[in-house]
Design an enzyme around this catalytic site. Sequence first.
Site, PDB file in Angstrom:
ATOM      1  N   THR A 158     -19.303  29.968 -52.033  1.00  0.00           N
ATOM      2  CA  THR A 158     -20.626  29.583 -52.536  1.00  0.00           C
ATOM      3  C   THR A 158     -21.199  28.420 -51.714  1.00  0.00           C
ATOM      4  O   THR A 158     -22.412  28.316 -51.560  1.00  0.00           O
ATOM      5  CB  THR A 158     -20.592  29.212 -54.040  1.00  0.00           C
ATOM      6  OG1 THR A 158     -19.732  28.097 -54.228  1.00  0.00           O
ATOM      7  CG2 THR A 158     -20.121  30.374 -54.883  1.00  0.00           C
ATOM      8  N   LYS A 193      -6.432  25.373 -46.255  1.00  0.00           N
ATOM      9  CA  LYS A 193      -5.324  25.034 -45.342  1.00  0.00           C
ATOM     10  C   LYS A 193      -5.560  23.625 -44.812  1.00  0.00           C
ATOM     11  O   LYS A 193      -6.704  23.224 -44.586  1.00  0.00           O
ATOM     12  CB  LYS A 193      -5.273  26.016 -44.170  1.00  0.00           C
ATOM     13  CG  LYS A 193      -4.872  27.411 -44.580  1.00  0.00           C
ATOM     14  CD  LYS A 193      -3.393  27.469 -44.852  1.00  0.00           C
ATOM     15  CE  LYS A 193      -2.998  28.828 -45.425  1.00  0.00           C
ATOM     16  NZ  LYS A 193      -1.623  28.855 -45.922  1.00  0.00           N
ATOM     17  N   ASN A 226     -16.057  17.901 -44.537  1.00  0.00           N
ATOM     18  CA  ASN A 226     -15.455  18.595 -45.680  1.00  0.00           C
ATOM     19  C   ASN A 226     -16.215  18.228 -46.943  1.00  0.00           C
ATOM     20  O   ASN A 226     -16.774  17.138 -47.044  1.00  0.00           O
ATOM     21  CB  ASN A 226     -13.989  18.168 -45.833  1.00  0.00           C
ATOM     22  CG  ASN A 226     -13.292  18.901 -46.981  1.00  0.00           C
ATOM     23  OD1 ASN A 226     -13.517  20.097 -47.193  1.00  0.00           O
ATOM     24  ND2 ASN A 226     -12.463  18.203 -47.737  1.00  0.00           N
ATOM     25  N   HIS A 261     -15.560  17.800 -51.011  1.00  0.00           N
ATOM     26  CA  HIS A 261     -14.429  17.650 -51.930  1.00  0.00           C
ATOM     27  C   HIS A 261     -14.967  17.427 -53.349  1.00  0.00           C
ATOM     28  O   HIS A 261     -15.874  16.616 -53.545  1.00  0.00           O
ATOM     29  CB  HIS A 261     -13.568  16.457 -51.487  1.00  0.00           C
ATOM     30  CG  HIS A 261     -12.347  16.292 -52.331  1.00  0.00           C
ATOM     31  ND1 HIS A 261     -11.237  17.102 -52.197  1.00  0.00           N
ATOM     32  CD2 HIS A 261     -12.068  15.438 -53.351  1.00  0.00           C
ATOM     33  CE1 HIS A 261     -10.330  16.745 -53.088  1.00  0.00           C
ATOM     34  NE2 HIS A 261     -10.802  15.732 -53.796  1.00  0.00           N
TER      35      HIS A 261
HETATM   36  C1  GRF Z   1     -15.407  23.760 -53.931  1.00  0.00           C
HETATM   37  O1  GRF Z   1     -15.324  23.138 -55.177  1.00  0.00           O
HETATM   38  C2  GRF Z   1     -14.999  22.805 -52.841  1.00  0.00           C
HETATM   39  O2  GRF Z   1     -15.378  21.496 -53.084  1.00  0.00           O
HETATM   40  C3  GRF Z   1     -13.493  22.933 -52.928  1.00  0.00           C
HETATM   41  O3  GRF Z   1     -13.260  24.307 -53.132  1.00  0.00           O
HETATM   42  C4  GRF Z   1     -14.376  24.882 -53.804  1.00  0.00           C
HETATM   43  C5  GRF Z   1     -14.848  26.008 -52.951  1.00  0.00           C
HETATM   44  O4  GRF Z   1     -15.871  26.742 -53.499  1.00  0.00           O
HETATM   45  N1  GRF Z   1     -12.864  22.350 -51.775  1.00  0.00           N
HETATM   46  P1  GRF Z   1     -16.629  27.870 -52.678  1.00  0.00           P
HETATM   47  O5  GRF Z   1     -15.599  28.756 -51.993  1.00  0.00           O
HETATM   48  O6  GRF Z   1     -17.538  27.202 -51.681  1.00  0.00           O
HETATM   49  O7  GRF Z   1     -17.398  28.629 -53.721  1.00  0.00           O
END
Ligand code: GRF
Length: 194
Positions: A21, A96, A112, A114
Amino acid sequence: MRKLIGPGKIKTAIFISGKGTNLKSLHKLSTKKNSPIKIEIVISNNSLAKGLDYATKHKIKQKIFDFKDKNKSEKEILKCLKKNQIFLICLAGFMKILSKSFIKKFKGKILNIHPSLLPKYKGLNTHQRAIENKDKYSGCTVHFVNSKLDSGKIIIQKKVRIFKNDDYKTLKKRILKQEHILYSKAIKKIFSNL
Ligand code: GRF
């Protein structure tokens, strides 16, 4: 910076492992005329990642590296990034941990997102931990990636209120919505004034 990047939009690779997403929100940004980035390729360690369907649907190039042999996969990824002249990597739910030597090769060029207010709750299960600690707020952070997990320089954060009746699922949903806004904001913040 412009001299370093070259003319045109910043060639970007998005790394995903799951739903994608955040990939979708970054892709939406990249299709805007004034976007600083252009998504050249989506890279995944997981061939079943739903985000790959999004990439297929929108004709974004994609490559899978299984990470069974991390060293080998990273070498192949670096080759692929070079071939596609990638300048920026956006990790978007990529599960990863990249090696120090990989990160060194893209120093200052890996972002990134988070799902916590770093430096709180590095690593996994961030929403559950915030609820268990009875925090009033959690949120999300976009940061540069360095060799320590979730510890690079913070670019931008968004606070999200934790309500009494929240469980990790409801909180995750509310924070994810903010992630989609925040990642694009971070990119604009870094690259719009080149
Ligand atoms: C998000 O909450 C991101 O912050 C975390 O993993 C989730 C990934 O969501 N690291 P998506 O695959 O972008 O929907």
